[in-house]
Scaffold this active site. Structure first.
Site, PDB file in Angstrom:
ATOM      1  N   TYR A  32      -0.445  -0.185  -3.804  1.00  0.00           N
ATOM      2  CA  TYR A  32      -1.653   0.430  -4.367  1.00  0.00           C
ATOM      3  C   TYR A  32      -1.852   1.814  -3.780  1.00  0.00           C
ATOM      4  CZ  TYR A  32      -2.875  -4.610  -4.538  1.00  0.00           C
ATOM      5  OH  TYR A  32      -2.892  -5.970  -4.678  1.00  0.00           O
ATOM      6  N   PHE A  33      -2.386   2.703  -4.611  1.00  0.00           N
ATOM      7  CA  PHE A  33      -2.836   3.993  -4.097  1.00  0.00           C
ATOM      8  C   PHE A  33      -4.313   3.826  -3.681  1.00  0.00           C
ATOM      9  CE2 PHE A  33       0.710   6.950  -4.057  1.00  0.00           C
ATOM     10  CZ  PHE A  33       1.690   6.040  -4.385  1.00  0.00           C
ATOM     11  N   SER A  46       0.838  -1.205   0.000  1.00  0.00           N
ATOM     12  CA  SER A  46       0.000   0.000   0.000  1.00  0.00           C
ATOM     13  C   SER A  46       0.869   1.250   0.000  1.00  0.00           C
ATOM     14  CB  SER A  46      -0.846  -0.019   1.273  1.00  0.00           C
ATOM     15  OG  SER A  46      -1.396   1.248   1.513  1.00  0.00           O
ATOM     16  N   ALA A  47       0.308   2.315  -0.551  1.00  0.00           N
ATOM     17  CA  ALA A  47       0.993   3.612  -0.509  1.00  0.00           C
ATOM     18  C   ALA A  47       1.178   4.092   0.919  1.00  0.00           C
ATOM     19  CB  ALA A  47       0.187   4.636  -1.297  1.00  0.00           C
ATOM     20  N   LYS A  86       2.162  -3.861   6.500  1.00  0.00           N
ATOM     21  CA  LYS A  86       2.655  -3.840   5.107  1.00  0.00           C
ATOM     22  C   LYS A  86       4.169  -3.603   5.089  1.00  0.00           C
ATOM     23  CE  LYS A  86      -1.410  -4.403   3.277  1.00  0.00           C
ATOM     24  NZ  LYS A  86      -1.766  -5.745   2.786  1.00  0.00           N
ATOM     25  N   TYR A 143      -2.016  -1.127  10.873  1.00  0.00           N
ATOM     26  CA  TYR A 143      -2.312  -1.742   9.567  1.00  0.00           C
ATOM     27  C   TYR A 143      -1.167  -1.484   8.589  1.00  0.00           C
ATOM     28  CZ  TYR A 143      -3.804  -1.777   4.738  1.00  0.00           C
ATOM     29  OH  TYR A 143      -3.830  -1.980   3.376  1.00  0.00           O
TER      30      TYR A 143
HETATM   31  P1  NAD Z   1     -10.978  -6.917   1.253  1.00  0.00           P
HETATM   32  O1  NAD Z   1     -11.171  -6.904   2.719  1.00  0.00           O
HETATM   33  O2  NAD Z   1     -12.138  -6.611   0.387  1.00  0.00           O
HETATM   34  O3  NAD Z   1     -10.371  -8.322   0.793  1.00  0.00           O
HETATM   35  C1  NAD Z   1      -9.522  -9.085   1.604  1.00  0.00           C
HETATM   36  C2  NAD Z   1     -10.082 -10.510   1.634  1.00  0.00           C
HETATM   37  O4  NAD Z   1      -9.217 -11.331   2.433  1.00  0.00           O
HETATM   38  C3  NAD Z   1     -11.474 -10.589   2.255  1.00  0.00           C
HETATM   39  O5  NAD Z   1     -12.329 -11.297   1.373  1.00  0.00           O
HETATM   40  C4  NAD Z   1     -11.268 -11.354   3.571  1.00  0.00           C
HETATM   41  O6  NAD Z   1     -12.394 -12.151   3.866  1.00  0.00           O
HETATM   42  C5  NAD Z   1     -10.017 -12.176   3.258  1.00  0.00           C
HETATM   43  N1  NAD Z   1      -9.168 -12.494   4.412  1.00  0.00           N
HETATM   44  C6  NAD Z   1      -8.694 -11.653   5.365  1.00  0.00           C
HETATM   45  N2  NAD Z   1      -7.925 -12.337   6.247  1.00  0.00           N
HETATM   46  C7  NAD Z   1      -7.909 -13.634   5.844  1.00  0.00           C
HETATM   47  C8  NAD Z   1      -7.294 -14.826   6.341  1.00  0.00           C
HETATM   48  N3  NAD Z   1      -6.558 -14.829   7.455  1.00  0.00           N
HETATM   49  N4  NAD Z   1      -7.494 -15.991   5.670  1.00  0.00           N
HETATM   50  C9  NAD Z   1      -8.247 -16.010   4.544  1.00  0.00           C
HETATM   51  N5  NAD Z   1      -8.860 -14.923   4.043  1.00  0.00           N
HETATM   52  C10 NAD Z   1      -8.695 -13.745   4.676  1.00  0.00           C
HETATM   53  O7  NAD Z   1      -9.767  -5.920   0.939  1.00  0.00           O
HETATM   54  P2  NAD Z   1      -9.285  -5.329  -0.459  1.00  0.00           P
HETATM   55  O8  NAD Z   1      -9.658  -3.898  -0.505  1.00  0.00           O
HETATM   56  O9  NAD Z   1      -9.683  -6.223  -1.563  1.00  0.00           O
HETATM   57  O10 NAD Z   1      -7.720  -5.391  -0.222  1.00  0.00           O
HETATM   58  C11 NAD Z   1      -6.944  -6.500  -0.666  1.00  0.00           C
HETATM   59  C12 NAD Z   1      -5.516  -6.302  -0.200  1.00  0.00           C
HETATM   60  O11 NAD Z   1      -5.028  -5.065  -0.720  1.00  0.00           O
HETATM   61  C13 NAD Z   1      -5.362  -6.217   1.309  1.00  0.00           C
HETATM   62  O12 NAD Z   1      -4.169  -6.881   1.683  1.00  0.00           O
HETATM   63  C14 NAD Z   1      -5.253  -4.727   1.566  1.00  0.00           C
HETATM   64  O13 NAD Z   1      -4.512  -4.460   2.728  1.00  0.00           O
HETATM   65  C15 NAD Z   1      -4.517  -4.262   0.322  1.00  0.00           C
HETATM   66  N6  NAD Z   1      -4.758  -2.857   0.007  1.00  0.00           N
HETATM   67  C16 NAD Z   1      -6.030  -2.413  -0.112  1.00  0.00           C
HETATM   68  C17 NAD Z   1      -6.266  -1.063  -0.382  1.00  0.00           C
HETATM   69  C18 NAD Z   1      -7.666  -0.524  -0.478  1.00  0.00           C
HETATM   70  O14 NAD Z   1      -7.849   0.690  -0.366  1.00  0.00           O
HETATM   71  N7  NAD Z   1      -8.686  -1.344  -0.698  1.00  0.00           N
HETATM   72  C19 NAD Z   1      -5.186  -0.180  -0.551  1.00  0.00           C
HETATM   73  C20 NAD Z   1      -3.889  -0.678  -0.423  1.00  0.00           C
HETATM   74  C21 NAD Z   1      -3.679  -2.031  -0.152  1.00  0.00           C
END
Ligand code: NAD
Ligand code: UDP
Length: 334
Positions: free
Chosen positions: A177-178, A124-125, A153, A149
């Protein structure tokens, strides 16, 4: 390729699964449904005509994870599964460190035991913290997250670097990701968190749906053109395509880090105004105090992903606003 996607029913994971299938890959999903719904699997099938193999399981369960690796001939792993709510991570940091870090370590151990080399990680950014310049390039200081959080990362990035030092035959692609928003154009999948959202677009949608009266915009006294914070919003479908590009370039690539953003900063107020102009005036807002810990301005330098992966975004802020609202309406009709 046979790709294991952890967190594949979540927001970014589900869109990436669609792009992977549409690009001819076989997908196996692991998700514990802590922040997603089983219905997403059927939606993926509706969009692509293919139902991926699915394991409802937790990455913290090492024995079950080992079985998944034994049962399948996996060529690469894309690791989305993680907890991501900043405010919650401040209240229950150990849960975040355990889930995100131990989950990743379990995966890496299984990869090592089964001689699987290719790993794409969702960073993540937020690892850049308060950047000293914009646009932010990948060499900017990156151990600077301001909350638990974000620190998961940073720590995972360091773990990957150590594993790569110990075994340089690994291919680790770290994607920072941004701000992903938007939804698939079908309206079938999008961001649908369990519980009350705290990111901007899910909150805008809540107001547009009439579930909340007003959007609170946190701070209008920043040193920006309209006083609100600036972010680099990227359409989730563009972001998903970035993962396909990353996989196409992963063989023998070693450890690489890429920003995935558009390179363009948009203020919070501009985003809300775009949403209202594209979808009708659905979102009332007021300005409230700054949210502690918010970075005033961040947007990506995108040259590295463009030059090395051939990744460029195609969708603009209007597309993001239109597709987010389309998803919200479709979800409420189903
Ligand atoms: P999300 O919560 O929609 O998806 C994450 C998925 O992982 C969920 O379906 C959850 O049920 C599953 N999960 C969590 N812990 C788990 C575990 N221990 N075992 C199995 N499944 C598990 O989140 P997202 O927005 O799709 O983000 C995906 C990734 O990208 C994450 O790692 C997040 O930190 C990273 N990210 C997201 C953003 C954002 O703004 N959405 C920005 C930067 C990075
Ligand atoms: N934001 C806001 N009201 C909200 C949620 C977010 O004004 O209800 C602002 C927030 O202050 C930040 C921007 O929107 O400036 C993006 O916030 P988000 O939590 O979505 O992402 P991040 O801060 O992690 O970039």
């Amino acid at each position: 390729m046979e790709i294991l996607v952890t967190g594949g029913l979540g927001f970014i994971g589900s869109h990436t699964v669609v792009e992977l299938i549409e690009n001819g890959h076989n997908v196996i999903i692991i998700d514990n449904l802590s922040n997603s719904k089983i219905e997403v699997l059927g939606k993926i099938e509706l969009i692509t005509g293919t139902k991926p193999k699915f394991y409802q399981m937790d990455l913290l369960n090492f024995e079950t994870l080992q079985k998944v690796f034994k049962e399948n001939k996996i060529d690469g792993v894309i690791h989305f599964a993680g907890l991501k709510a900043v405010a919650e991570s401040i209240q229950i940091p150990l849960k975040y460190y355990e889930n995100n870090i131990i989950g990743t370590i379990n995966l890496l151990k299984c990869m090592q035991d089964n001689d699987i080399k290719n790993f794409v990680f969702s960073s993540s950014a937020c690892v850049y913290g308060f950047p000293n310049k914009n646009p932010i390039d990948e060499d900017s200081p990156s151990n600077c997250a301001t909350n638990p959080y974000g620190r998961t990362k940073c720590f995972i990035e360091e773990i990957l670097k150590d594993c790569y030092m110990a075994n340089p035959t690994f291919n680790f692609t770290i994607l920072r990701y941004f701000n992903p928003i938007g939804a698939h154009k079908s309206g079938l999948i999008g961001e649908d968190p369990n519980g009350i959202p705290n990111n901007l677009m899910p909150y805008i949608l809540r107001v547009a749906e009439g579930k909340s009266d007003k959007l609170h915009i946190f701070g209008n006294d920043y040193d920006t053109q309209d006083g609100t914070c600036i972010r680099d919003f990227i359409h989730v479908v563009d972001l998903a395509k970035g993962h396909v590009k990353a996989l196409e370039h992963i063989n023998n690539s070693g450890l690489n880090i890429y920003n995935l953003g558009t390179g363009k900063g948009t203020s919070v107020l501009e985003l809300v105004n775009s949403f209202n102009s594209v979808n009708g005036n659905l979102v009332n807002y007021d300005f409230v105090e700054r949210r502690p810990g918010d970075v005033p301005v961040n947007f990506a330098k995108t040259d590295k992903a463009k030059n090395e992966l051939g990744f460029e975004t195609k969708l603009n802020i209007e597309d993001m606003c239109k597709d987010s609202w389309h998803f919200s309406q479709t979800k409420n009709k189903l």
